[in-house]
Scaffold this active site. Structure first.
Site, PDB file in Angstrom:
ATOM      1  N   CYS B 223     -90.624 -26.973  59.986  1.00 39.35           N
ATOM      2  CA  CYS B 223     -89.387 -27.148  59.247  1.00 39.35           C
ATOM      3  C   CYS B 223     -89.413 -28.147  57.733  1.00 39.35           C
ATOM      4  O   CYS B 223     -88.583 -28.283  57.208  1.00 39.35           O
ATOM      5  CB  CYS B 223     -88.593 -28.515  60.034  1.00 39.35           C
ATOM      6  SG  CYS B 223     -88.231 -27.668  61.647  1.00 39.35           S
ATOM      7  N   HIS B 302    -100.296 -35.122  55.870  1.00 34.87           N
ATOM      8  CA  HIS B 302    -100.470 -34.041  57.188  1.00 34.87           C
ATOM      9  C   HIS B 302    -101.220 -35.126  58.127  1.00 34.87           C
ATOM     10  O   HIS B 302    -102.460 -35.584  57.978  1.00 34.87           O
ATOM     11  CB  HIS B 302    -101.577 -33.137  56.451  1.00 34.87           C
ATOM     12  CG  HIS B 302    -101.319 -31.720  57.286  1.00 34.87           C
ATOM     13  ND1 HIS B 302    -101.704 -31.890  58.552  1.00 34.87           N
ATOM     14  CD2 HIS B 302    -100.771 -30.639  57.222  1.00 34.87           C
ATOM     15  CE1 HIS B 302    -101.594 -30.650  58.961  1.00 34.87           C
ATOM     16  NE2 HIS B 302    -101.128 -29.739  58.236  1.00 34.87           N
ATOM     17  N   HIS B 386     -79.263 -42.547  48.261  1.00 36.03           N
ATOM     18  CA  HIS B 386     -78.980 -41.781  49.174  1.00 36.03           C
ATOM     19  C   HIS B 386     -80.075 -41.218  49.998  1.00 36.03           C
ATOM     20  O   HIS B 386     -81.188 -41.244  49.422  1.00 36.03           O
ATOM     21  CB  HIS B 386     -78.192 -40.429  48.664  1.00 36.03           C
ATOM     22  CG  HIS B 386     -77.365 -40.832  47.506  1.00 36.03           C
ATOM     23  ND1 HIS B 386     -76.027 -41.178  48.084  1.00 36.03           N
ATOM     24  CD2 HIS B 386     -77.038 -40.941  46.495  1.00 36.03           C
ATOM     25  CE1 HIS B 386     -75.236 -41.572  47.109  1.00 36.03           C
ATOM     26  NE2 HIS B 386     -75.877 -41.256  45.877  1.00 36.03           N
ATOM     27  N   HIS B 390     -84.228 -35.034  57.389  1.00 37.29           N
ATOM     28  CA  HIS B 390     -84.119 -33.782  57.947  1.00 37.29           C
ATOM     29  C   HIS B 390     -83.523 -33.915  59.494  1.00 37.29           C
ATOM     30  O   HIS B 390     -83.744 -34.789  60.377  1.00 37.29           O
ATOM     31  CB  HIS B 390     -85.631 -33.112  58.256  1.00 37.29           C
ATOM     32  CG  HIS B 390     -85.602 -31.925  59.171  1.00 37.29           C
ATOM     33  ND1 HIS B 390     -84.974 -30.808  59.098  1.00 37.29           N
ATOM     34  CD2 HIS B 390     -86.450 -31.771  60.184  1.00 37.29           C
ATOM     35  CE1 HIS B 390     -85.147 -29.935  60.097  1.00 37.29           C
ATOM     36  NE2 HIS B 390     -86.218 -30.606  60.745  1.00 37.29           N
ATOM     37  N   HIS B 419     -74.301 -31.838  63.020  1.00 39.43           N
ATOM     38  CA  HIS B 419     -72.979 -31.600  63.925  1.00 39.43           C
ATOM     39  C   HIS B 419     -72.321 -30.214  63.436  1.00 39.43           C
ATOM     40  O   HIS B 419     -72.071 -29.491  64.201  1.00 39.43           O
ATOM     41  CB  HIS B 419     -72.028 -32.789  63.649  1.00 39.43           C
ATOM     42  CG  HIS B 419     -70.772 -32.711  64.541  1.00 39.43           C
ATOM     43  ND1 HIS B 419     -69.735 -31.817  63.918  1.00 39.43           N
ATOM     44  CD2 HIS B 419     -70.549 -32.675  65.733  1.00 39.43           C
ATOM     45  CE1 HIS B 419     -68.666 -31.920  64.942  1.00 39.43           C
ATOM     46  NE2 HIS B 419     -69.191 -32.404  65.951  1.00 39.43           N
ATOM     47  N   ASN B 423     -79.382 -27.735  63.648  1.00 39.16           N
ATOM     48  CA  ASN B 423     -80.869 -28.036  63.040  1.00 39.16           C
ATOM     49  C   ASN B 423     -81.066 -26.526  62.311  1.00 39.16           C
ATOM     50  O   ASN B 423     -81.629 -25.754  63.062  1.00 39.16           O
ATOM     51  CB  ASN B 423     -81.945 -28.100  64.130  1.00 39.16           C
ATOM     52  CG  ASN B 423     -83.435 -28.322  63.421  1.00 39.16           C
ATOM     53  OD1 ASN B 423     -83.579 -27.962  62.105  1.00 39.16           O
ATOM     54  ND2 ASN B 423     -84.251 -28.756  64.305  1.00 39.16           N
TER      55      ASN B 423
END
Lengths: 460, 496
Positions: B223, B302, B386, B390, B419, B423
Site C-alpha cells: 500500500c 524499511h 494537513h 493512509h 468511509h 481502503n
C-alpha cells in the site's frame, strides 16, 4: 461483458430445483451467472412494514415473463443497462431490502438496507419463436424466470429476482420473480414499467418517497357478509412454515396458456366483462372434469383501488379478494348465470382476512391462491407498458407459485392489436382479447383442455 | 470545558518558547543590525567611510585581482545554484471515481459472503469486521467480484485495470492539458496484479506515448507503493532536466479476492476497495505557475530486516490452495515501530528548531539523568497543516492519531476517505488530499504530510508544500457529489 463470457457452472441460490430438471430442459438454458443489483444511492435507515393483507399473501410468488423480439438484445449494453437499473431501484428501495422479524410478536418487516435484488444472466439455445411454440408452457414458467422462495434465512433472502435470458435469435426474455408480500400484479406492472422508462434514459430528478409503508387495516367491509361468523372462505391457514416461506403444492400442477380473441370472448357471454365470462367457462369446465365434489366456492381476485392519489405509484396488495359461492350445480349451469354470479355476488373478504391475519401476524401462515380454485383478473394490468428501447414485449405471461391444490387461473392482457398474432378486433366488446394461463392439477388438465376446446372452441 | 488557568499559562509559555527558538537567528540579528546602524550613524562622516573603504579596495587590488575575485564569486554562485536539487512540482492529480453500479452496501457484502463462504464462523467474523471497519455504504468493488461466486478471470482483471487507469488518465490529461506525447517518465504501481505486458505498457499502448519514454512498473510493494513511485519519479526528475513524469497508483481487486474461509485472510476482502489515482509531476519551470504543490521531502523506512515485520502482511495459500493475503495479529505494533523509525528520520527535516531542541533535551535527559522519563513526542502539528494518513483501516488511523497526538480534524480526511471509498491501497492518500481540497482548507504555503504503510514492512512519508490556495471546487473531483454530506459521524459499531 456478461454476453461474452460463458460459464457452464450453474449456481442455485435460494432456489428450489424443479422436479423435471432432466438434461433436455437444462440444455435449453445455460451459462447462468448470479449477481445483485441495488439502489445507486444510500437509502438510509428505513423500515417498510407490510400490512396484514401483505402478510396474508406472503407464501405466494408471482412469476412474470416478458418476451422481446430480435434487436432487443442489441440495444442493451451492460454498463448502460446496469446504470439504469441502479437508478430505477432508488425508487423501489423496499424491494431491495431484507425481511426481519420484530422482537415482540415476530411480525415480519422489511429493513431497507439496500441489499438488492438478485440478477440472473442466462443464455438460451432456442429462439423466440421456438419458445413461443413450445407445447409445455411450464418450461417458460420454470426456466425463463427464477423459482426463488424467501428463506430459510430471512435476512439473506432477496424478495425479487430478475432473470435476463439472451435468446438465440437475439431476442430477450425478462423473467421477474416477485414475493407477493411486496404487492399485487398491478404493482408489478408499474414496477417494471418504470424500469423501462429508466432504460429509455429517464433522468432521476425527484427524490424517492421515504414513507412507503402501507396503512394497516385499510379495508372496511363494503357490504355485510353472511360468512362473517365463519371466517373468510378464500383464506386457508396452513401449518407454520417458520422462516422458509414455501408452500409445497399438494399435487402436481400443470401449466397451460392460451390466447382468446375478442370475437371468442363475445361468443362466450355478453352480459359481463371478459374476465367473468372466461372465469365462468373455466369454472364450469373444472366442475365437469374434476373427480370428487364440485367446486362450489371459488376465490376471485380483481383489481382494487388505491387509497388516494399518493398511493397510486406505490407497491401495494390492493387486489380485491372475494369469494363466490354457487348454490346450484355448477357443471350444468348456464355460463351467463355463472358469469353474473361472479360479477355481482363476489363477497369482498379483505377486512376479514386482515382481521384473521392480524391475530397472530408472526406465527400463523396462510394461503389465498389455490385454497379454492382461484380466478385472477389482471387483464387491466399494463404489462405491455414495459418497453425496452421503445419496443413493447411480444408476449407477457404470468404464473403464481406457492399455491394450494385448488389451482389458479390468470386472465392476462393480450399483446396489443397491431401484432399479427391478434385477430382483428370487431369492436363488439370494446377491447382486445385475453391470455388465459391455467395452473391446475395435472390429473385433469388434459380433460379440461378438451372440454374447453369442445364446449367453447377456446383452445385451438 | 474551559481551559484552566494553569493550562493557559503553559500554553503561553510554550508559545513564547517556540517563538524564541524558531526565530532565534532573526532575534539575534536584529539587535546586531540595530547596533551596527547606530554605530555608523554616529560616525561624523558616515558616507565618506564607505567611500574610503571602496578606495582602499581599489588601491590595494589590481584590476586582474578584482576580475578574478568577481569570477570566483560568480563561479561559486553558479556552483551553488546548479548543485541545488531541482524542484519537483506536483502539477495536478486525478482520482478515480467508481461508478455507482459497483456499489457494495454492507448487506450485499454479507449476503454474498454467506453464499460463497461455507464456514458459518468465518461469515460471522466478516460481519464483525465490517461492523467495526469504519467503511460506509458507498464503497465499490469491481464488476467481476459482484458475481456469486466471483468471476476473477484475467480478462476481468485487465478490464478493471483499463477502466480505472484510463479513467484517471483521461481526467488528468483533461485537467492539466498535458499531452500523452509529452510524458517522459511513466511509473505505474499496482501491487497484486502484474500481467505481461505490464500495466505501464498497456498505458503506453492506449495513449500512443513516445518510444523513448522511461517507463517503470512496480508490483508487489504494497500500500505504500504510491510514495515509492513518487520517490522514484523525483530521483528521475532530478537526473533529467525539463521532464514530465506521470505516476499511476492503483490496486486491482479482481484477481485477489480471497474465496476461502481462513479468517486472517478474509480481512482484506472486507477492507480493500476499487480505486486509483494518476499524478502529474514535473520539473519544468513552465509548470511552476500551474503547479499545486512542491515536493519537499520523501522519507522511506524499511523494516524488512526484522522477521516479524517481514511476515506480518504475507501472501499465502490456505489449506484448500486458495491464495490470499494473511495479516498477522501484531500488525498495529509493527506499524507503530515503523512509524517511530520514519519520524525519527523525518523529524529533523521538518520540525521547527523549538521542537527539535525539546526532543534533544528529552533524549539527553533520558540517557543521562533518568531513563524513566517519558520520551518526548515532537508536535508534528507544528510542522504540518494537513495530514494524509493512509486509510488502511480504522485501527491504523486510531493508532497514528494517538501516537502523533492529532486532533479529530487532522485525521478527518483519512477517516472520511475510509468511509466513502474504503481502503483503496496506494491511491488512498490522493483521495484524502482531494478531500482536504474539496473542503477548501488548503492555503498557499500549507505543508501536507502523506504517510503510508505497506507490506515488507514499510513506512513511507512525503511532504508537500502548497503553492496556491484552492478556491475553485473541481467538478471532476471524486468528492464532488458527496462532500456536502461530510464529515459524517462514524459509529464504533454499525449494527447490520
Amino acid at each position: 461483458m456478461w454476453l461474452t463470457s460463458v460459464s457452464s457452472q450453474t449456481y442455485e441460490a435460494n432456489g428450489i430445483h424443479s422436479n423435471d430438471s432432466d438434461e433436455k430442459n437444462e440444455a435449453l438454458i445455460y451459462g447462468k451467472r448470479l449477481s445483485s443489483v441495488g439502489p445507486a444511492r444510500v437509502t438510509g435507515d428505513l423500515m417498510y412494514e407490510p400490512s396484514n393483507m401483505d402478510l396474508a399473501m406472503k407464501l405466494h410468488y408471482l412469476r412474470v415473463v416478458y418476451l422481446f423480439e430480435v434487436e432487443a438484445m442489441e440495444v442493451l449494453t451492460m454498463p448502460r443497462f446496469k446504470e439504469a437499473i441502479f437508478e430505477w431501484l432508488c425508487y423501489y428501495y423496499e424491494s431491495c431490502g431484507r425481511l426481519r422479524r420484530e422482537d415482540t410478536h415476530g411480525r415480519p418487516y422489511i429493513k431497507c438496507n439496500d441489499c438488492g435484488i438478485r440478477f440472473v444472466e442466462v443464455k438460451s439455445s432456442k429462439t423466440l419463436q421456438e419458445w413461443l411454440q413450445l407445447g409445455d408452457h411450464s418450461l417458460q414458467h420454470r426456466l425463463l424466470v427464477p423459482d426463488h422462495v424467501v428463506g430459510p434465512e430471512l435476512a439473506f433472502s432477496p424478495l425479487v429476482f430478475i432473470q435476463m435470458t439472451a435468446l438465440k435469435c437475439g431476442g430477450l426474455a425478462v423473467g421477474l420473480s416477485w414475493a407477493h408480500i411486496l404487492g399485487d400484479a398491478f404493482s408489478v406492472a408499474e414496477f417494471m414499467n418504470l424500469c423501462g422508462q429508466f432504460l429509455k434514459g429517464l433522468e432521476a430528478t425527484y427524490p424517492a418517497n421515504l414513507n412507503k409503508s402501507p396503512p394497516n387495516n385499510a379495508h372496511k367491509p363494503s357490504k355485510p357478509s353472511s360468512t362473517l361468523g365463519s371466517g373468510p372462505l378464500s383464506l386457508k391457514q396452513v401449518s407454520p412454515v417458520g422462516d422458509h416461506w414455501t408452500f409445497p403444492t399438494p399435487c402436481d400442477m400443470a401449466t397451460f396458456s392460451f390466447h382468446v380473441t375478442a370475437t371468442q370472448l363475445a361468443q362466450l357471454s355478453t352480459k359481463t366483462g371478459p374476465f367473468a365470462a372466461l372465469s365462468a367457462a373455466v369454472w364450469r369446465a373444472i366442475a365437469k372434469v374434476r373427480c370428487g365434489p364440485e367446486p362450489n366456492t371459488i376465490t376471485v381476485v380483481t383489481r382494487g383501488v388505491a387509497n388516494g392519489k399518493a398511493e397510486d405509484s406505490l407497491l401495494r396488495n390492493n387486489q380485491v379478494v372475494s369469494s363466490v359461492e354457487a348454490h346450484f350445480h355448477v357443471a350444468t349451469a348456464h355460463i351467463d348465470d355463472l358469469a353474473m354470479l361472479i360479477h355481482n355476488e363476489a363477497q369482498d373478504e379483505r377486512a376479514q382476512i386482515e382481521e384473521v391475519v392480524g391475530q397472530n401476524p408472526g406465527g400463523s401462515d396462510f394461503i389465498i391462491y389455490g385454497s379454492n380454485p382461484t380466478f385472477v383478473d389482471i387483464g387491466g394490468a399494463d404489462f405491455y407498458g414495459f418497453e425496452v428501447k421503445g419496443m413493447k414485449p411480444r408476449l407477457v405471461n404470468c404464473f403464481v407459485d406457492g399455491i394450494g391444490g385448488g389451482g389458479v387461473v390468470l386472465v392476462l392482457p393480450s399483446p396489443k392489436s397491431g401484432d399479427h398474432e391478434v385477430d382483428d378486433n370487431n369492436g363488439k366488446i370494446g377491447d382486445e382479447g385475453r391470455i388465459v394461463t391455467l395452473i391446475l392439477p395435472k390429473v385433469y388438465m388434459e380433460e379440461l383442455k378438451k372440454e374447453l376446446k369442445e364446449e367453447w372452441s377456446l383452445i385451438a | 470545558m474551559a481551559p484552566s488557568v494553569s493550562s493557559l499559562k503553559t500554553k503561553y509559555i510554550k508559545l513564547g518558547y517556540q517563538y524564541l527558538v524558531n526565530h532565534f537567528i532573526t532575534l539575534l540579528l536584529i539587535p546586531l543590525i540595530l547596533s551596527l546602524s547606530l554605530h555608523l550613524l554616529q560616525q561624523p562622516s558616515s558616507s565618506s567611510s564607505s567611500s574610503r573603504l571602496l578606495t582602499t579596495l581599489h588601491t590595494h587590488l589590481t584590476p586582474f585581482q578584482l576580475l578574478s575575485l568577481t569570477l570566483l564569486i560568480s563561479f561559486l554562485a553558479a556552483l551553488y545554484y546548479t548543485s541545488r536539487p531541482r524542484a519537483v512540482y506536483l502539477v495536478d492529480y486525478a482520482c478515480f471515481k467508481p461508478p455507482l453500479t459497483c456499489r457494495v452496501p454492507f448487506s450485499t457484502f454479507m449476503e454474498h459472503s454467506r453464499l460463497i463462504v461455507h464456514d458459518q464462523k468465518s461469515v460471522e467474523f466478516q460481519m464483525r469486521i465490517l461492523e467495526r471497519s469504519g467503511l460506509g455504504e458507498e464503497t465499490c468493488l469491481p464488476p467481476a467480484i459482484h458475481y456469486i461466486p466471483p468471476n476473477p478471470t484475467m480478462e476481468a482483471a485487465r478490464e478493471e485495470a483499463r477502466f480505472v487507469i484510463f479513467s484517471c488518465l483521461d481526467n488528468l490529461f483533461k485537467r492539466t492539458g498535458l499531452k500523452p506525447k509529452d510524458v517522459d517518465i511513466l511509473i505505474v504501481n499496482c501491487s497484486l496484479f502484474s500481467p505481461t505486458p505490464s500495466l505501464s505498457a498497456m498505458v503506453i499502448n492506449k495513449y500512443k506515448m513516445r518510444s523513448n519514454i522511461k517507463s517503470f512498473n512496480l508490483s508487489g510493494m504494497g500500500c505504500s507503493a504510491g510514495l515509492i513511485s513518487v520517490d522514484l519519479a523525483r530521483d528521475l526528475l532530478q537526473a533529467r532536466p525539463n521532464s514530465n513524469a506521470v505516476v499511476i497508483s492503483t490496486e486491482i481487486i479482481t484477481p485477489n479476492y480471497y474465496q476461502g474461509s481462513e479468517r486472517a485472510m478474509l480481512l482484506p476482502n472486507c477492507l480493500f476497495r476499487m480505486g486509483g489515482a494518476a499524478i502529474f509531476l514535473s520539473n519544468k519551470a513552465a509548470y511552476r505557475r500551474q503547479a499545486k504543490y512542491r515536493l519537499l521531502h520523501v522519507v522511506r523506512t524499511h523494516r524488512g530486516s526484522d522477521d516479524r515485520a517481514y511476515k506480518c502482511v504475507f501472501e499465502v495459500e490456505d489449506k484448500e490452495g486458495k491464495s490470499g493475503i494473511s495479516l498477522s495479529k501484531d500488525l498495529m505494533a509493527i506499524a507503530g515501530e515503523a512509524l517511530k523509525s520514519n519520524i525519527t528520520t523525518l523529524g529533523p527535516l521538518v520540525l521547527p528548531a523549538s521542537e527539535q531542541l525539546l526532543f534533544l533535551f528529552s533524549l539527553i535527559g533520558r540517557k543521562l539523568i533518568n531513563p524513566k522519563w517519558k520520551p518526548y513526542i515532537p508536535d508534528f502539528k507544528q510542522a504540518f497543516e494537513h495530514f494524509c494518513i493512509h486509510a488502511g483501516g480504522r485501527a491504523v488511523i486510531d493508532e497514528l492519531q494517538k501516537n502523533l497526538q492529532l486532533s479529530d480534524e487532522h485525521v478527518e480526511a483519512s477517516r472520511m476517505t475510509l468511509h466513502r471509498f474504503g481502503n483503496t491501497s496506494s491511491s488512498s492518500l490522493w483521495y484524502e488530499l482531494s478531500y482536504i481540497e474539496a473542503k477548501g482548507r488548503i492555503r498557499k504555503g500549507d505543508r501536507v504530510w502523506q504517510i503510508a504503510f505497506g507490506s515488507g514492512f514499510k513506512c513511507n512519508s512525503a511532504v508537500w508544500k502548497s503553492l496556491k490556495s484552492d478556491k475553485k471546487p473541481m467538478e471532476d473531483s471524486p468528492w464532488v457529489d458527496c462532500i456536502h454530506r461530510y464529515p459524517v459521524h462514524i459509529p464504533d459499531i454499525v449494527r447490520l
